[in-house]
Design a protein around this motif. Sequence first.
Motif, PDB file in Angstrom:
ATOM      1  N   SER A 526      36.592  31.009  46.249  1.00 24.21           N
ATOM      2  CA  SER A 526      36.720  32.435  46.547  1.00 24.21           C
ATOM      3  C   SER A 526      37.291  33.173  45.347  1.00 24.21           C
ATOM      4  CB  SER A 526      37.619  32.647  47.772  1.00 24.21           C
ATOM      5  OG  SER A 526      38.923  32.141  47.517  1.00 24.21           O
ATOM      6  N   SER A 527      37.224  34.506  45.427  1.00 22.26           N
ATOM      7  CA  SER A 527      37.769  35.343  44.362  1.00 22.26           C
ATOM      8  C   SER A 527      38.288  36.643  44.959  1.00 22.26           C
ATOM      9  CB  SER A 527      36.700  35.648  43.313  1.00 22.26           C
ATOM     10  OG  SER A 527      37.190  36.567  42.356  1.00 22.26           O
ATOM     11  N   ILE A 528      39.493  36.994  44.540  1.00 26.74           N
ATOM     12  CA  ILE A 528      40.089  38.280  44.912  1.00 26.74           C
ATOM     13  C   ILE A 528      40.630  38.902  43.635  1.00 26.74           C
ATOM     14  CG2 ILE A 528      41.857  39.449  46.269  1.00 26.74           C
ATOM     15  CD1 ILE A 528      41.726  37.197  48.278  1.00 26.74           C
ATOM     16  N   ARG A 529      40.078  40.069  43.282  1.00 29.94           N
ATOM     17  CA  ARG A 529      40.487  40.788  42.067  1.00 29.94           C
ATOM     18  C   ARG A 529      40.399  39.885  40.831  1.00 29.94           C
ATOM     19  NH1 ARG A 529      43.976  42.409  46.073  1.00 29.94           N
ATOM     20  NH2 ARG A 529      43.857  44.614  46.653  1.00 29.94           N
ATOM     21  N   ASP A 530      39.260  39.235  40.682  1.00 25.43           N
ATOM     22  CA  ASP A 530      38.921  38.409  39.510  1.00 25.43           C
ATOM     23  C   ASP A 530      39.763  37.146  39.372  1.00 25.43           C
ATOM     24  OD1 ASP A 530      36.915  40.131  38.766  1.00 25.43           O
ATOM     25  OD2 ASP A 530      38.230  41.330  37.486  1.00 25.43           O
ATOM     26  N   THR A 531      40.550  36.808  40.376  1.00 27.30           N
ATOM     27  CA  THR A 531      41.254  35.524  40.377  1.00 27.30           C
ATOM     28  C   THR A 531      40.446  34.549  41.225  1.00 27.30           C
ATOM     29  OG1 THR A 531      43.424  36.544  40.095  1.00 27.30           O
ATOM     30  CG2 THR A 531      43.367  34.307  40.975  1.00 27.30           C
ATOM     31  N   VAL A 532      39.919  33.538  40.569  1.00 24.35           N
ATOM     32  CA  VAL A 532      39.027  32.586  41.234  1.00 24.35           C
ATOM     33  C   VAL A 532      39.831  31.391  41.730  1.00 24.35           C
ATOM     34  CG1 VAL A 532      37.029  31.067  40.942  1.00 24.35           C
ATOM     35  CG2 VAL A 532      37.078  33.292  39.802  1.00 24.35           C
ATOM     36  N   THR A 534      38.964  27.706  42.968  1.00 18.35           N
ATOM     37  CA  THR A 534      37.821  26.796  42.949  1.00 18.35           C
ATOM     38  C   THR A 534      37.731  25.981  44.234  1.00 18.35           C
ATOM     39  OG1 THR A 534      39.041  24.968  41.950  1.00 18.35           O
ATOM     40  CG2 THR A 534      38.096  26.610  40.452  1.00 18.35           C
ATOM     41  N   PHE A 535      36.661  25.204  44.327  1.00 18.95           N
ATOM     42  CA  PHE A 535      36.487  24.312  45.475  1.00 18.95           C
ATOM     43  C   PHE A 535      37.660  23.343  45.605  1.00 18.95           C
ATOM     44  CE2 PHE A 535      31.723  24.960  44.798  1.00 18.95           C
ATOM     45  CZ  PHE A 535      31.618  25.838  45.865  1.00 18.95           C
ATOM     46  N   ASN A 536      38.239  22.978  44.474  1.00 17.71           N
ATOM     47  CA  ASN A 536      39.364  22.037  44.471  1.00 17.71           C
ATOM     48  C   ASN A 536      40.716  22.745  44.531  1.00 17.71           C
ATOM     49  OD1 ASN A 536      37.611  19.876  44.326  1.00 17.71           O
ATOM     50  ND2 ASN A 536      37.659  19.792  42.097  1.00 17.71           N
ATOM     51  N   ASN A 537      40.690  24.047  44.873  1.00 21.57           N
ATOM     52  CA  ASN A 537      41.911  24.834  45.076  1.00 21.57           C
ATOM     53  C   ASN A 537      42.689  25.055  43.782  1.00 21.57           C
ATOM     54  OD1 ASN A 537      43.398  26.365  46.916  1.00 21.57           O
ATOM     55  ND2 ASN A 537      44.896  24.731  47.221  1.00 21.57           N
ATOM     56  N   ARG A 538      41.986  25.143  42.668  1.00 13.79           N
ATOM     57  CA  ARG A 538      42.598  25.462  41.377  1.00 13.79           C
ATOM     58  C   ARG A 538      42.350  26.939  41.091  1.00 13.79           C
ATOM     59  NH1 ARG A 538      43.353  22.186  36.671  1.00 13.79           N
ATOM     60  NH2 ARG A 538      44.775  23.322  35.304  1.00 13.79           N
ATOM     61  N   LYS A 539      43.380  27.685  40.676  1.00 13.51           N
ATOM     62  CA  LYS A 539      43.260  29.125  40.456  1.00 13.51           C
ATOM     63  C   LYS A 539      43.282  29.444  38.968  1.00 13.51           C
ATOM     64  CE  LYS A 539      45.384  30.498  44.848  1.00 13.51           C
ATOM     65  NZ  LYS A 539      46.423  31.313  45.515  1.00 13.51           N
ATOM     66  N   TYR A 540      42.460  30.437  38.580  1.00 13.31           N
ATOM     67  CA  TYR A 540      42.471  30.911  37.201  1.00 13.31           C
ATOM     68  C   TYR A 540      41.896  32.327  37.173  1.00 13.31           C
ATOM     69  CZ  TYR A 540      37.461  29.877  37.113  1.00 13.31           C
ATOM     70  OH  TYR A 540      36.124  29.850  37.379  1.00 13.31           O
ATOM     71  N   LYS A 541      42.190  33.053  36.101  1.00 17.30           N
ATOM     72  CA  LYS A 541      41.700  34.418  35.914  1.00 17.30           C
ATOM     73  C   LYS A 541      40.347  34.361  35.225  1.00 17.30           C
ATOM     74  CE  LYS A 541      42.639  38.951  36.019  1.00 17.30           C
ATOM     75  NZ  LYS A 541      42.985  39.706  37.242  1.00 17.30           N
ATOM     76  N   ASN A 542      39.339  34.929  35.856  1.00 16.29           N
ATOM     77  CA  ASN A 542      37.986  34.887  35.306  1.00 16.29           C
ATOM     78  C   ASN A 542      37.747  36.103  34.431  1.00 16.29           C
ATOM     79  OD1 ASN A 542      35.309  34.306  34.785  1.00 16.29           O
ATOM     80  ND2 ASN A 542      34.578  35.210  36.697  1.00 16.29           N
ATOM     81  N   GLU A 543      37.572  35.866  33.138  1.00 14.19           N
ATOM     82  CA  GLU A 543      37.227  36.931  32.206  1.00 14.19           C
ATOM     83  C   GLU A 543      35.762  36.788  31.852  1.00 14.19           C
ATOM     84  OE1 GLU A 543      39.796  36.909  28.875  1.00 14.19           O
ATOM     85  OE2 GLU A 543      41.647  36.951  30.058  1.00 14.19           O
ATOM     86  N   MET A 544      34.983  37.822  32.171  1.00  9.96           N
ATOM     87  CA  MET A 544      33.545  37.714  31.979  1.00  9.96           C
ATOM     88  C   MET A 544      33.009  38.964  31.309  1.00  9.96           C
ATOM     89  SD  MET A 544      32.338  38.283  35.939  1.00  9.96           S
ATOM     90  CE  MET A 544      30.620  38.253  35.493  1.00  9.96           C
ATOM     91  N   PRO A 545      31.971  38.812  30.465  1.00 12.37           N
ATOM     92  CA  PRO A 545      31.349  39.985  29.851  1.00 12.37           C
ATOM     93  C   PRO A 545      30.581  40.789  30.891  1.00 12.37           C
ATOM     94  CG  PRO A 545      30.125  38.000  29.323  1.00 12.37           C
ATOM     95  CD  PRO A 545      31.364  37.561  30.025  1.00 12.37           C
ATOM     96  N   GLN A 546      30.579  42.095  30.717  1.00  8.36           N
ATOM     97  CA  GLN A 546      29.886  42.947  31.680  1.00  8.36           C
ATOM     98  C   GLN A 546      28.384  42.745  31.584  1.00  8.36           C
ATOM     99  OE1 GLN A 546      31.155  46.975  31.400  1.00  8.36           O
ATOM    100  NE2 GLN A 546      30.072  47.682  33.229  1.00  8.36           N
ATOM    101  N   TYR A 547      27.712  42.827  32.717  1.00  5.78           N
ATOM    102  CA  TYR A 547      26.267  42.729  32.880  1.00  5.78           C
ATOM    103  C   TYR A 547      25.741  41.288  32.825  1.00  5.78           C
ATOM    104  CZ  TYR A 547      26.676  47.696  31.760  1.00  5.78           C
ATOM    105  OH  TYR A 547      27.057  48.999  31.729  1.00  5.78           O
ATOM    106  N   CYS A 548      26.386  40.397  32.088  1.00  8.23           N
ATOM    107  CA  CYS A 548      25.854  39.037  31.963  1.00  8.23           C
ATOM    108  C   CYS A 548      26.152  38.225  33.224  1.00  8.23           C
ATOM    109  CB  CYS A 548      26.465  38.327  30.753  1.00  8.23           C
ATOM    110  SG  CYS A 548      25.751  38.849  29.187  1.00  8.23           S
ATOM    111  N   TYR A 549      25.185  37.413  33.615  1.00  7.61           N
ATOM    112  CA  TYR A 549      25.366  36.570  34.790  1.00  7.61           C
ATOM    113  C   TYR A 549      26.158  35.313  34.448  1.00  7.61           C
ATOM    114  CZ  TYR A 549      22.344  39.016  38.102  1.00  7.61           C
ATOM    115  OH  TYR A 549      21.818  39.921  38.976  1.00  7.61           O
ATOM    116  N   HIS A 573      31.669  46.605  39.217  1.00  4.85           N
ATOM    117  CA  HIS A 573      31.755  45.980  40.533  1.00  4.85           C
ATOM    118  C   HIS A 573      31.002  44.651  40.512  1.00  4.85           C
ATOM    119  CE1 HIS A 573      32.337  50.247  42.386  1.00  4.85           C
ATOM    120  NE2 HIS A 573      33.500  49.686  42.054  1.00  4.85           N
ATOM    121  N   ASN A 574      31.386  43.780  41.413  1.00  2.00           N
ATOM    122  CA  ASN A 574      30.727  42.475  41.494  1.00  2.00           C
ATOM    123  C   ASN A 574      29.308  42.621  42.032  1.00  2.00           C
ATOM    124  OD1 ASN A 574      32.932  41.034  40.555  1.00  2.00           O
ATOM    125  ND2 ASN A 574      33.796  40.755  42.599  1.00  2.00           N
TER     126      ASN A 574
END
Length: 760
Positions: A526-532, A534-549, A573-574
């Motif tokens: 899951s993700s709330i406000r760009d904090t992901v 993971t399936f294994n319950n590990r959290k990290y801040k997702n920094e991603m370029p705009q528009y790119c998948y 927006h997501n």
Amino acid sequence: MPVKAEYRQRGSVQYEFSTELLQTPIQLVKVTNLQTQIEAVLSHIVANNVERVHDDAPLRFWEFIQLLRMAKLEDLQMVWRQHKTNPAYRQWILDTLPSVGTPVALRFIIQRFEAAELSTVEVAQALIASVHMVTANHEAIQLFDSLRVNPKIKTNPVLNEIVLLGYGTMVSKYCADKPVCPVELVKPIHTLLAESVSKGETWQMISILKVLSNAGHPMSLKPITKVLPIHGTAATSLPTRVHAEAIMALRNIAKKEPRLVQEMALQLYMDKALHPELRMLACIVIFETRPAVGLVTSLANLLKMEENLQFHAGSSSQKSRSSASSFEAIYNKNKFLGTENAPAFAVILQAVRTDGKLQGYQITGYADKTNARLQLILAALAADNNWRLCADGVLLSKHKATAKIAWGQACKQYDLTVTAETGLLGPSPAARLRMTWNQLPVVFKRYAKKAYDYIPAYVLESFIRSRDNNSVDQLSFTVAATSERTLDLIFKTPTYITVLKKNLRRAILVQVPNCLLFFFHSAECSSIRDTVTTFNNRKYKNEMPQYCYQILAQDCSEEMKFMVLLRKDDNVHNHINVKIADIDIDLYLRDTNVVVKVNGREVPTSHLPYQHPTAKIEIRPNKDGISVYAPSLGLHEVYFDKNSWKIKVADWIKGQTCGLCGKADGEIRQEYRTSNGRVTKNAVSFAHSWVLPAENCRDTTGNMKDLTRTEFEFNSFLYCLDLLVCADAAVIPQDFYNYSVDMRETTQAHLACSCTPQCA
């Protein structure tokens, strides 16, 4: 000091071995009339070796071989015409001809076969023996090559395989003493392999690979590579049996080109996505290349970290050898820890009898922190009692522990080795407890049999799914969580192997350890406000370029059932894209409302729920957002609203996913696994590795081109720099430090690089 005296010169005291060959002399045959002598010797052998072997039979048989070696084709034909209808004579002739070992004898066998004068059994026996006895020269190879294309041979599967394998062996014998072996000898076999691959003829591929294995020609390396399960090639779709034969075909080539074969075998061994059996075979090939000590040490260390029980074991016997070898290496290095270490603790239980004699036991514990080893010694205090119990336990890895228990007189009467391990059995999480022994007290076996007899037969039969043979000195129990509600239980008793499969009913309360509880439920990312998370319950801040998948979650098995992508739109927006079955599903925001598109067409909220016409895919509103459900395809749920998103995958696909959400295998230490399979500690590098390549991120259509059946792979490269081999002799170019570096990672360099002879 030698005694002072006058010495005579008697030469060197160095011992020299004699050079003469001490063999039984062989009497050479003087030929006066070849046909008459052949007839006389053959008649003598037949007449005197009917009921019992005559004393001179070996000498006469050798004489018969010598005479036939001097015979021409016409002479052999004459002998055959005279005696082919007599079973005794016929048998002796056919048994002797392969030992003659001349092209003339081989040609005679071929002619008799073409004339339909030999049965299939007689031809098969003669050809098999001839392969090993006939001198490998150009004429003999041509004869086998003519048999290879003979229509009568090709229509008989048994003879066809004998001839093909024999041809490969003849090529190997012919090239054994030649520095350069003509590639023309194996080119026809290369053509046959290519044809069988194009036609998809599995058994033909296997037979031809065996031929190339027998030949061991270095130029066969390239054709064999085309059927190896190397990632990214079409050969990955071939059956596992073909891959296994292709890997084993490298063994003889390794004797001539060890370096090339070693690199290829290492690549296969390091591919953890490969079938465990194939990785084990690759390991066997590595040792055929005579690897350096550093490489062997690295392989042993990697084996300790191996999670897959099938690879770690292969079979029970192979698993026993691998674990025993590492345990025994530690044990044999220091059998009694008390010789070097002080006791960690000691407990004494004693009593004094009325006659003053001491009775009781002493328990002493020793610890070896370096090897994660604990040793316990239980000894009787009585002076006349030599009974001992010795227990040694070693934590071989975070997934495996082994203990050896011995007891009796001086701990040498009985012994038991226990190994406990966790990992994967196929795609399923599993745990196994195994016991092996050399000698156990009779009372153990008696009580075990009584306990087994108490179990009603109908109860056992209701559980047993299959049986197989097992070792007589082994007992093991394996449990694999095949789904959220089912377990596979495998018992290996000294008599047979029993496989049980039973549902876990809701009414039964099972206390499952927290470390295993993960595997009995669907995994959620899951993700709330760009904090992901993971399936294994590990959290990290997702920094991603705009528009790119970015790839959030993907089925990374061969079936590739689904892919979930994420990007940022113009309003930051997501935007979620789900590719599953034959449809594309887009979930994004318009103002504050969630919009759904299926294959580019908007589906109004009033028309939900949406049901796919053929596949089990459903889209319906859920609280403040929209959910996509496809549990039969591994995607339990994809939820999207204006503030968050959530992905759930089915339990049976755990360990087979990849992307920003991870593998869903419960292993958090290797959570940041990049798209090329490497593990990084940097969350930013991990997130960026899952960005899809595109010429322009703003071109959203370009990003999505041909994604449905495309696998994305980002490769980093490791180079072995010759200029940095020796620390005291390296010459570094002046502009070396001006080279650009895109990525830097730590690796075990000796797996790919080696020292030059100057500094080795």
